[in-house]
Design a protein around this motif. Sequence first.
Motif, PDB file in Angstrom:
ATOM      1  N   ALA A  65       0.945  -1.202   0.198  1.00  0.00           N
ATOM      2  CA  ALA A  65       0.047   0.004  -0.038  1.00  0.00           C
ATOM      3  C   ALA A  65       0.860   1.188  -0.050  1.00  0.00           C
ATOM      4  O   ALA A  65       0.570   2.384  -0.738  1.00  0.00           O
ATOM      5  CB  ALA A  65      -0.952   0.203   1.245  1.00  0.00           C
ATOM      6  N   LYS A  66       2.170   1.145   0.635  1.00  0.00           N
ATOM      7  CA  LYS A  66       3.035   2.231   0.656  1.00  0.00           C
ATOM      8  C   LYS A  66       3.362   2.498  -0.668  1.00  0.00           C
ATOM      9  O   LYS A  66       3.749   3.811  -1.095  1.00  0.00           O
ATOM     10  CB  LYS A  66       3.898   1.851   1.695  1.00  0.00           C
ATOM     11  N   LYS A  67       3.691   1.573  -1.493  1.00  0.00           N
ATOM     12  CA  LYS A  67       4.321   1.822  -2.791  1.00  0.00           C
ATOM     13  C   LYS A  67       3.223   2.555  -3.494  1.00  0.00           C
ATOM     14  O   LYS A  67       3.491   3.516  -4.438  1.00  0.00           O
ATOM     15  CB  LYS A  67       4.603   0.324  -3.330  1.00  0.00           C
ATOM     16  N   ALA A  68       2.082   2.132  -3.537  1.00  0.00           N
ATOM     17  CA  ALA A  68       0.870   2.744  -4.214  1.00  0.00           C
ATOM     18  C   ALA A  68       0.825   4.278  -3.975  1.00  0.00           C
ATOM     19  O   ALA A  68       0.708   5.054  -4.558  1.00  0.00           O
ATOM     20  CB  ALA A  68      -0.418   2.190  -3.818  1.00  0.00           C
ATOM     21  N   TYR A  69       0.818   4.453  -2.325  1.00  0.00           N
ATOM     22  CA  TYR A  69       0.716   5.901  -1.886  1.00  0.00           C
ATOM     23  C   TYR A  69       1.865   6.660  -2.583  1.00  0.00           C
ATOM     24  O   TYR A  69       1.598   7.884  -2.790  1.00  0.00           O
ATOM     25  CB  TYR A  69       0.779   5.923  -0.469  1.00  0.00           C
ATOM     26  N   GLU A  70       3.166   6.211  -2.522  1.00  0.00           N
ATOM     27  CA  GLU A  70       4.319   6.803  -2.785  1.00  0.00           C
ATOM     28  C   GLU A  70       4.397   7.189  -4.491  1.00  0.00           C
ATOM     29  O   GLU A  70       5.009   8.039  -4.881  1.00  0.00           O
ATOM     30  CB  GLU A  70       5.618   6.131  -2.518  1.00  0.00           C
ATOM     31  N   SER A  71       3.652   6.323  -5.014  1.00  0.00           N
ATOM     32  CA  SER A  71       3.608   6.421  -6.379  1.00  0.00           C
ATOM     33  C   SER A  71       2.517   7.515  -7.061  1.00  0.00           C
ATOM     34  O   SER A  71       2.552   7.957  -8.187  1.00  0.00           O
ATOM     35  CB  SER A  71       3.116   5.206  -7.417  1.00  0.00           C
ATOM     36  N   GLY A  72       1.869   7.912  -5.955  1.00  0.00           N
ATOM     37  CA  GLY A  72       0.853   8.993  -6.413  1.00  0.00           C
ATOM     38  C   GLY A  72      -0.674   8.356  -6.425  1.00  0.00           C
ATOM     39  O   GLY A  72      -1.533   9.189  -6.826  1.00  0.00           O
ATOM     40  N   ILE A  73      -0.706   6.900  -6.684  1.00  0.00           N
ATOM     41  CA  ILE A  73      -2.021   6.510  -6.447  1.00  0.00           C
ATOM     42  C   ILE A  73      -3.072   6.724  -5.388  1.00  0.00           C
ATOM     43  O   ILE A  73      -2.655   6.781  -4.328  1.00  0.00           O
ATOM     44  CB  ILE A  73      -1.782   4.835  -6.727  1.00  0.00           C
ATOM     45  N   PRO A  74      -4.372   7.261  -5.857  1.00  0.00           N
ATOM     46  CA  PRO A  74      -4.993   7.848  -4.695  1.00  0.00           C
ATOM     47  C   PRO A  74      -5.603   6.907  -3.803  1.00  0.00           C
ATOM     48  O   PRO A  74      -6.039   7.121  -2.609  1.00  0.00           O
ATOM     49  CB  PRO A  74      -5.825   8.702  -5.300  1.00  0.00           C
ATOM     50  N   ALA A  75      -5.781   5.576  -4.283  1.00  0.00           N
ATOM     51  CA  ALA A  75      -6.679   4.696  -3.564  1.00  0.00           C
ATOM     52  C   ALA A  75      -6.399   3.153  -3.793  1.00  0.00           C
ATOM     53  O   ALA A  75      -5.581   2.840  -4.890  1.00  0.00           O
ATOM     54  CB  ALA A  75      -8.144   4.852  -4.062  1.00  0.00           C
ATOM     55  N   ILE A  76      -6.814   2.466  -2.903  1.00  0.00           N
ATOM     56  CA  ILE A  76      -6.467   0.952  -3.125  1.00  0.00           C
ATOM     57  C   ILE A  76      -7.782   0.152  -2.622  1.00  0.00           C
ATOM     58  O   ILE A  76      -8.832   0.991  -1.999  1.00  0.00           O
ATOM     59  CB  ILE A  76      -5.387   0.230  -2.225  1.00  0.00           C
ATOM     60  N   MET A  77      -7.912  -0.845  -3.250  1.00  0.00           N
ATOM     61  CA  MET A  77      -9.010  -1.676  -2.799  1.00  0.00           C
ATOM     62  C   MET A  77      -8.766  -3.140  -2.191  1.00  0.00           C
ATOM     63  O   MET A  77      -7.965  -3.728  -2.784  1.00  0.00           O
ATOM     64  CB  MET A  77     -10.196  -1.968  -3.939  1.00  0.00           C
ATOM     65  N   VAL A  78      -9.205  -3.526  -1.169  1.00  0.00           N
ATOM     66  CA  VAL A  78      -8.810  -4.731  -0.296  1.00  0.00           C
ATOM     67  C   VAL A  78      -9.671  -5.768  -0.282  1.00  0.00           C
ATOM     68  O   VAL A  78     -10.775  -5.633  -0.263  1.00  0.00           O
ATOM     69  CB  VAL A  78      -8.425  -4.383   1.155  1.00  0.00           C
ATOM     70  N   PHE A  79      -9.323  -6.889  -0.771  1.00  0.00           N
ATOM     71  CA  PHE A  79      -9.872  -8.139  -0.907  1.00  0.00           C
ATOM     72  C   PHE A  79      -9.598  -9.048   0.309  1.00  0.00           C
ATOM     73  O   PHE A  79      -8.001  -8.888   0.746  1.00  0.00           O
ATOM     74  CB  PHE A  79      -9.763  -8.759  -2.235  1.00  0.00           C
ATOM     75  N   GLY A  80      -9.986 -10.161   1.114  1.00  0.00           N
ATOM     76  CA  GLY A  80      -9.736 -10.714   2.097  1.00  0.00           C
ATOM     77  C   GLY A  80      -9.553 -12.213   1.746  1.00  0.00           C
ATOM     78  O   GLY A  80     -10.975 -12.651   1.257  1.00  0.00           O
ATOM     79  N   LEU A  81      -8.753 -12.884   2.194  1.00  0.00           N
ATOM     80  CA  LEU A  81      -8.781 -14.519   2.195  1.00  0.00           C
ATOM     81  C   LEU A  81      -9.057 -14.707   3.711  1.00  0.00           C
ATOM     82  O   LEU A  81      -7.871 -14.587   4.532  1.00  0.00           O
ATOM     83  CB  LEU A  81      -7.634 -14.946   1.594  1.00  0.00           C
ATOM     84  N   PRO A  82     -10.104 -15.262   4.216  1.00  0.00           N
ATOM     85  CA  PRO A  82     -10.033 -15.693   5.756  1.00  0.00           C
ATOM     86  C   PRO A  82      -9.380 -16.990   6.035  1.00  0.00           C
ATOM     87  O   PRO A  82      -8.979 -17.856   5.340  1.00  0.00           O
ATOM     88  CB  PRO A  82     -11.707 -16.039   5.639  1.00  0.00           C
ATOM     89  N   ASP A  83      -9.205 -17.195   7.353  1.00  0.00           N
ATOM     90  CA  ASP A  83      -8.560 -18.361   7.737  1.00  0.00           C
ATOM     91  C   ASP A  83      -9.510 -19.543   8.014  1.00  0.00           C
ATOM     92  O   ASP A  83      -9.157 -20.728   8.194  1.00  0.00           O
ATOM     93  CB  ASP A  83      -8.213 -18.237   9.212  1.00  0.00           C
TER      94      ASP A  83
END
Length: 324
Positions: A65-83
Amino acid sequence: MLFPDYRPRRLRQTDAFRRMIRETQLGVDDLILPLFAKEGKDIKEPIPSMPGQFRFSVNKIVDEAKKAYESGIPAIMVFGLPDKKDPLGTRAYAKDGIVQKAVKEIKNKLPELALITDVCLCQYTDHGHCGVVEGHIIDNDATLDLLARTALSHVKAGADMVAPSDMMDGRVAEIRGILDDNNFSNIPIMSYAAKYCSAYYGPFREAADSAPQFGDRRTYQMDPANSREAIREAAMDAEEGADIIMVKPALPYLDIICRIRDEIDLPVAAYNVSGEYAMIKAAEKMGWVDGKKVMMETLTAIKRAGAEMILTYFALEAAEIINN
């Protein structure tokens, strides 16, 4: 105007001229990066069908996520894989669920990065469908409360926006209602309004371990042959309180993006899905295409069709090209 009075090539002669008259400009602000969160620690697990993409444990997803932020990408979307999984997908709305934990950690470290969460049950149910199953029937109305609870749990964890992808009728209104009732009326909803039952999702289902264990999703996702239905779906979601309308997949449905852009007065997002990504990566590996050029042409086409936001696994690669 006809040749020889009109010569379109006059404005194609130099790079400066081409840049001056370019109608569509692809920018970093157009991009949203999808990320997969997985239970565990120090995990960065490659996804075989999506070269360059990974499943991340919470501590590692923050780095991505930090790579995205430092690249100037304004947003991420998170998907989850549960236990663990069960018939009602209870880990989707658990306070200590994987998405909830990832959201908290990312927002703690990167508060200015916009964080969107996918709201669905398919990754969390043992049958792999996006709703409550009765026999072999997906029960639309019984699913709505679970989706709303999932969205609320994401927002309580710190999500800036929720994106229901289940395609149950009425889910946008149900989510809007529970958010408003809990003093989250400022949280926007990005609705997967025109989500087609597409063969392009194959790599994602491996990545998220979300393939249905019986049947398919044709009773709730859209028929790829239909266009007018997409406008009805988008209009219904807008009426129920959606703030952004999404079309998924993107590249085979550029006509749908264009129609919704023209007919629905809301921002439009498009999801450049796993199959679109994987095909380009595979052709690039074989030496059949210039992968970076095809990537940029594809993303530009999606924006040209009318999408203001593009969810794409290419986000980091595209941002590097744009920034440089």
